[in-house]
Design an enzyme around this catalytic site. Structure first.
Site, PDB file in Angstrom:
ATOM      1  N   TYR A  99       2.200   2.730   4.242  1.00 33.92           N
ATOM      2  CA  TYR A  99       3.237   3.431   5.000  1.00 33.92           C
ATOM      3  C   TYR A  99       4.638   3.070   4.518  1.00 33.92           C
ATOM      4  O   TYR A  99       5.600   3.760   4.838  1.00 33.92           O
ATOM      5  CB  TYR A  99       3.107   3.137   6.500  1.00 33.92           C
ATOM      6  CG  TYR A  99       1.857   3.718   7.148  1.00 33.92           C
ATOM      7  CD1 TYR A  99       1.025   4.599   6.458  1.00 33.92           C
ATOM      8  CD2 TYR A  99       1.518   3.393   8.446  1.00 33.92           C
ATOM      9  CE1 TYR A  99      -0.110   5.112   7.047  1.00 33.92           C
ATOM     10  CE2 TYR A  99       0.377   3.914   9.048  1.00 33.92           C
ATOM     11  CZ  TYR A  99      -0.441   4.776   8.342  1.00 33.92           C
ATOM     12  OH  TYR A  99      -1.569   5.292   8.926  1.00 33.92           O
ATOM     13  N   LYS A 154     -11.430  -2.399   1.752  1.00 32.87           N
ATOM     14  CA  LYS A 154     -12.181  -1.452   0.918  1.00 32.87           C
ATOM     15  C   LYS A 154     -12.220  -2.080  -0.474  1.00 32.87           C
ATOM     16  O   LYS A 154     -11.797  -1.484  -1.474  1.00 32.87           O
ATOM     17  CB  LYS A 154     -11.461  -0.080   0.936  1.00 32.87           C
ATOM     18  CG  LYS A 154     -12.222   1.046   0.299  1.00 32.87           C
ATOM     19  CD  LYS A 154     -13.390   1.546   1.124  1.00 32.87           C
ATOM     20  CE  LYS A 154     -14.142   2.635   0.379  1.00 32.87           C
ATOM     21  NZ  LYS A 154     -15.424   2.988   1.007  1.00 32.87           N
ATOM     22  N   ASP A 177     -15.197   1.996   5.962  1.00 37.55           N
ATOM     23  CA  ASP A 177     -16.057   3.119   6.361  1.00 37.55           C
ATOM     24  C   ASP A 177     -17.183   2.627   7.269  1.00 37.55           C
ATOM     25  O   ASP A 177     -17.507   3.237   8.294  1.00 37.55           O
ATOM     26  CB  ASP A 177     -16.605   3.885   5.136  1.00 37.55           C
ATOM     27  CG  ASP A 177     -17.056   2.966   4.016  1.00 37.55           C
ATOM     28  OD1 ASP A 177     -16.744   1.753   4.058  1.00 37.55           O
ATOM     29  OD2 ASP A 177     -17.725   3.447   3.084  1.00 37.55           O
ATOM     30  N   ASP A 227      -4.299   1.476  11.882  1.00 39.93           N
ATOM     31  CA  ASP A 227      -3.797   2.617  12.632  1.00 39.93           C
ATOM     32  C   ASP A 227      -4.983   3.452  13.129  1.00 39.93           C
ATOM     33  O   ASP A 227      -5.103   3.799  14.304  1.00 39.93           O
ATOM     34  CB  ASP A 227      -2.895   3.440  11.695  1.00 39.93           C
ATOM     35  CG  ASP A 227      -2.125   4.532  12.407  1.00 39.93           C
ATOM     36  OD1 ASP A 227      -2.213   4.615  13.647  1.00 39.93           O
ATOM     37  OD2 ASP A 227      -1.446   5.319  11.727  1.00 39.93           O
ATOM     38  N   ASP A 244      -6.982   3.264  17.096  1.00 40.54           N
ATOM     39  CA  ASP A 244      -7.048   4.446  17.958  1.00 40.54           C
ATOM     40  C   ASP A 244      -8.500   4.764  18.328  1.00 40.54           C
ATOM     41  O   ASP A 244      -8.788   5.130  19.476  1.00 40.54           O
ATOM     42  CB  ASP A 244      -6.420   5.668  17.276  1.00 40.54           C
ATOM     43  CG  ASP A 244      -4.951   5.827  17.650  1.00 40.54           C
ATOM     44  OD1 ASP A 244      -4.349   4.824  18.111  1.00 40.54           O
ATOM     45  OD2 ASP A 244      -4.406   6.926  17.488  1.00 40.54           O
TER      46      ASP A 244
END
Ligand code: NAD
Length: 356
Positions: free
Chosen positions: A139, A190, A222, A246, A250
């Site tokens: 980000y 990852k 994943d 993020d 959620d």
């Protein structure tokens, strides 16, 4: 004496923060050594001062030991140019105060197990803490942008970058939190595809040696997404990068089915923090006196535990919330169909009474 800056913000912010302040005042009366100061942020700061993060708020925030924030935003501010929009108040506080460690608990009170879209046996009693790196990663990475290639086609690009020191400080933050909870930490990366998260894993393994009382495991993102909805109770503390965090936080929040119940914290390297509910300013119900104040009240409990090291009053708040749920009190967002409901103020009063 600890100084708390209270920033109610916009929409339902002032309504829910008023209830959290009542809880703090009740604890003050019982000897909690804190001092409250109020300030402006978001749209209300723009209205009063022409900026979502006025200089005086920043000065107050720097001087405070912790910040309690309601929420910011509203439809009336959506046409403002980006630097003047309410969210910039929040982003500005996070970056100015270097609040790099975002703690997002996903707790499902057994009394509300029916609120989840998952089967009650999968989620009842769920208590996970997701620790998300908040000030680095893709980000913020540079270069970033959209460019036009020689053949006229457009290409968008962002950069996922983490320095060892950034990984180390979020890692330490997560290990320390795991020490205060169930002593299990799952680092999500990852590493099979992305070099930067291979480094992430190496750094986590290195610092793990200093936290021998915490069990460290690793999971690819994943698989973590899958495990969160398959068997979420396997997790205690999860630590991950900005973007993965993020998304996963959620998903974890939604496991509980009640956005009005979830607090959050954003901490700096010394444990100073900003505490806020995960939900927004809910303009659709603002001013109606029906917003659920429990996420904000539970944010106060997090503040006491993580910034002030005071777990006794923090436990007291959390137990009081459990007790009002046991009594059957529900704001409309957490009520089952046909169940009687209470308003924001009644819910706050009930928590204060249950503290006794
Ligand atoms: P929202 O979280 O404000 O609301 C989503 C839904 O949940 C709404 O139906 C709302 O009524 C309900 N809800 C939220 N909090 C509740 C509570 N405590 N009690 C009962 N119901 C509650 O998200 P949104 O509608 O997407 O955004 C509204 C505004 O909030 C926007 O301006 C957005 O930018 C802003 N926002 C701010 C923050 C923040 O301040 N941290 C976070 C998210 C969104």
């Amino acid at each position: 004496m600890k100084k708390i800056l209270v920033l109610p913000g916009d929409g339902i912010g002032p309504e829910i923060v008023a209830e959290a302040v009542k809880v703090l005042e009740r604890l003050q009366a019982d000897g909690l050594d804190v001092e409250l100061e109020h300030g402006l942020v978001g749209g209300s700061a723009y209205d009063a001062k022409g900026h979502p993060l006025p200089e005086e708020t920043l000065v107050q925030a720097r001087a405070a030991d912790a910040i309690l924030l309601g929420a910011v935003g509203g439809p009336q501010y959506e046409t403002l140019e980006r630097p003047l929009r309410p969210e910039q108040g929040l982003l500005g506080l996070r970056s100015e105060l270097e609040l790099f460690s975002n703690l997002r608990p996903a707790i499902l009170y057994p009394q509300l197990a029916e609120a989840s879209t998952l089967k009650p046996e999968v989620v009842s009693g769920l208590d996970i803490m997701i620790v998300r790196e908040l000030t680095g990663g893709i980000y913020f990475g540079k270069p970033r942008g959209v460019r036009t290639l020689d053949n006229g086609e457009q290409e968008g690009f962002n950069t996922l970058v983490y320095r060892e020191s950034e990984i180390e400080r979020i890692g330490r933050s997560a290990f320390e939190i795991a020490q205060k909870r169930g002593r299990r930490l799952c680092s999500v990366d990852k590493a099979n595809v992305l070099e930067v998260t291979e480094l992430w894993r190496q750094v986590m393994l290195r610092i793990a040696k200093e936290y021998a009382d915490v069990e460290l495991t690793h999971m690819y993102v994943d698989n973590a997404a899958m495990q969160l909805v398959r068997a979420p109770k396997q997790f205690d503390v999860v630590v991950t990068s900005n973007m993965f965090g993020d998304i996963l936080s959620d998903a974890a929040a939604m496991l509980t089915g009640s956005i009005g119940m979830l607090p959050s914290a954003s901490l700096d390297a010394d444990g100073k923090g900003m505490y806020e509910p995960i939900h927004g300013s809910a303009p659709d119900i603002a001013g109606q006196g029906v917003a659920n104040p429990l996420a904000t009240i539970l944010s106060v409990a997090m503040m006491l535990r993580y910034s002030f090291g005071q777990s006794e009053p923090a436990d007291r708040i959390e137990s009081a919330v459990g007790r009002v749920l046991d009594q059957g009190l529900r704001t409309p967002d957490i009520a089952a169909e046909g169940q009687a409901t209470v308003g924001t103020v009644q819910m706050g009063d009930a928590v204060v009474a249950a503290l006794a």
